[in-house]
Design a protein around this motif. Structure first.
Motif, PDB file in Angstrom:
ATOM      1  N   ARG A  58     -75.925  26.986  49.346  1.00  0.00           N
ATOM      2  CA  ARG A  58     -76.980  27.135  50.347  1.00  0.00           C
ATOM      3  C   ARG A  58     -77.566  25.762  50.641  1.00  0.00           C
ATOM      4  NH1 ARG A  58     -82.756  30.330  50.345  1.00  0.00           N
ATOM      5  NH2 ARG A  58     -83.321  28.586  48.990  1.00  0.00           N
ATOM      6  N   TYR A 115     -82.101  27.174  56.627  1.00  0.00           N
ATOM      7  CA  TYR A 115     -81.099  27.254  55.588  1.00  0.00           C
ATOM      8  C   TYR A 115     -79.737  27.549  56.206  1.00  0.00           C
ATOM      9  CZ  TYR A 115     -85.319  27.887  52.809  1.00  0.00           C
ATOM     10  OH  TYR A 115     -86.565  27.726  52.238  1.00  0.00           O
ATOM     11  N   LYS A 132     -70.728  31.202  52.351  1.00  0.00           N
ATOM     12  CA  LYS A 132     -69.974  32.008  51.411  1.00  0.00           C
ATOM     13  C   LYS A 132     -68.494  31.915  51.749  1.00  0.00           C
ATOM     14  CE  LYS A 132     -73.720  35.350  50.796  1.00  0.00           C
ATOM     15  NZ  LYS A 132     -74.128  36.783  50.887  1.00  0.00           N
ATOM     16  N   SER A 176     -69.905  29.718  46.885  1.00  0.00           N
ATOM     17  CA  SER A 176     -71.029  29.704  47.827  1.00  0.00           C
ATOM     18  C   SER A 176     -71.930  28.501  47.578  1.00  0.00           C
ATOM     19  CB  SER A 176     -71.863  30.977  47.662  1.00  0.00           C
ATOM     20  OG  SER A 176     -71.097  32.133  47.896  1.00  0.00           O
ATOM     21  N   SER A 187     -80.322  23.387  52.666  1.00  0.00           N
ATOM     22  CA  SER A 187     -81.690  23.459  53.180  1.00  0.00           C
ATOM     23  C   SER A 187     -81.962  22.253  54.062  1.00  0.00           C
ATOM     24  CB  SER A 187     -82.707  23.468  52.029  1.00  0.00           C
ATOM     25  OG  SER A 187     -82.505  24.567  51.176  1.00  0.00           O
ATOM     26  N   GLN A 215     -76.624  29.436  54.538  1.00  0.00           N
ATOM     27  CA  GLN A 215     -75.967  30.091  53.418  1.00  0.00           C
ATOM     28  C   GLN A 215     -74.481  30.120  53.709  1.00  0.00           C
ATOM     29  OE1 GLN A 215     -77.338  31.527  50.408  1.00  0.00           O
ATOM     30  NE2 GLN A 215     -75.146  31.416  49.963  1.00  0.00           N
ATOM     31  N   GLY A 232     -78.912  20.360  49.149  1.00  0.00           N
ATOM     32  CA  GLY A 232     -78.192  21.541  48.715  1.00  0.00           C
ATOM     33  C   GLY A 232     -76.685  21.404  48.652  1.00  0.00           C
TER      34      GLY A 232
END
Length: 124
Positions: free
Chosen positions: A19, A80, A84, A17, A21, A82, A8
């Motif tokens: 994400r 994950y 941002k 952003s 994995s 994430q 990712g």
């Protein structure tokens, strides 16, 4: 044994952003905590976040709190990250890690298993 595969990463403009994995396989029933670490060139490895899998509790380093969120998908044995509001200082190789002992920490020595890393580059 546990195998971890991280994916990712990529290159993104500041404020963007991504994400990440981390898919786990093998003796995953032995895993109690999973974490993300990062290492920038010339710097020490830094703990970013961990998740205590059974109660699903997360913890974040101050440097990413409010911008990063860690989650899990039990059916896929995947966690994950994430990310941002990315900043150039987030640029690093990101590693996922897993630990069998339920020690809740961002110290690298706690974790027995490590993925291969995925590169995140944030440009201004």
């Amino acid at each position: 044994q546990v195998q971890l595969v991280a994916s990712g990463g990529g290159s993104v403009q500041a404020g963007g952003s991504l994400r990440l994995s981390c898919a786990a396989s093998g003796d995953t029933y032995n895993i109690n905590v999973m974490a993300w670490f990062r290492q920038a060139p010339g710097k020490e490895r830094e703990g970013v976040a961990y998740i205590d899998l059974r109660p699903n509790i997360t913890y974040y380093a101050d440097s990413v709190k409010g911008r990063f969120a860690m989650s899990q998908d039990n059916a896929k044995n995947t966690v994950y990250l994430q990310m941002k509001g990315l900043k150039p200082e987030d640029t690093a190789m990101y590693y996922c890690a897993a630990g069998g002992r339920r020690i809740l920490s961002l110290q690298a020595y706690v974790y027995h298993y490590w993925g291969q890393g995925t590169q995140v580059t944030v440009y201004s």
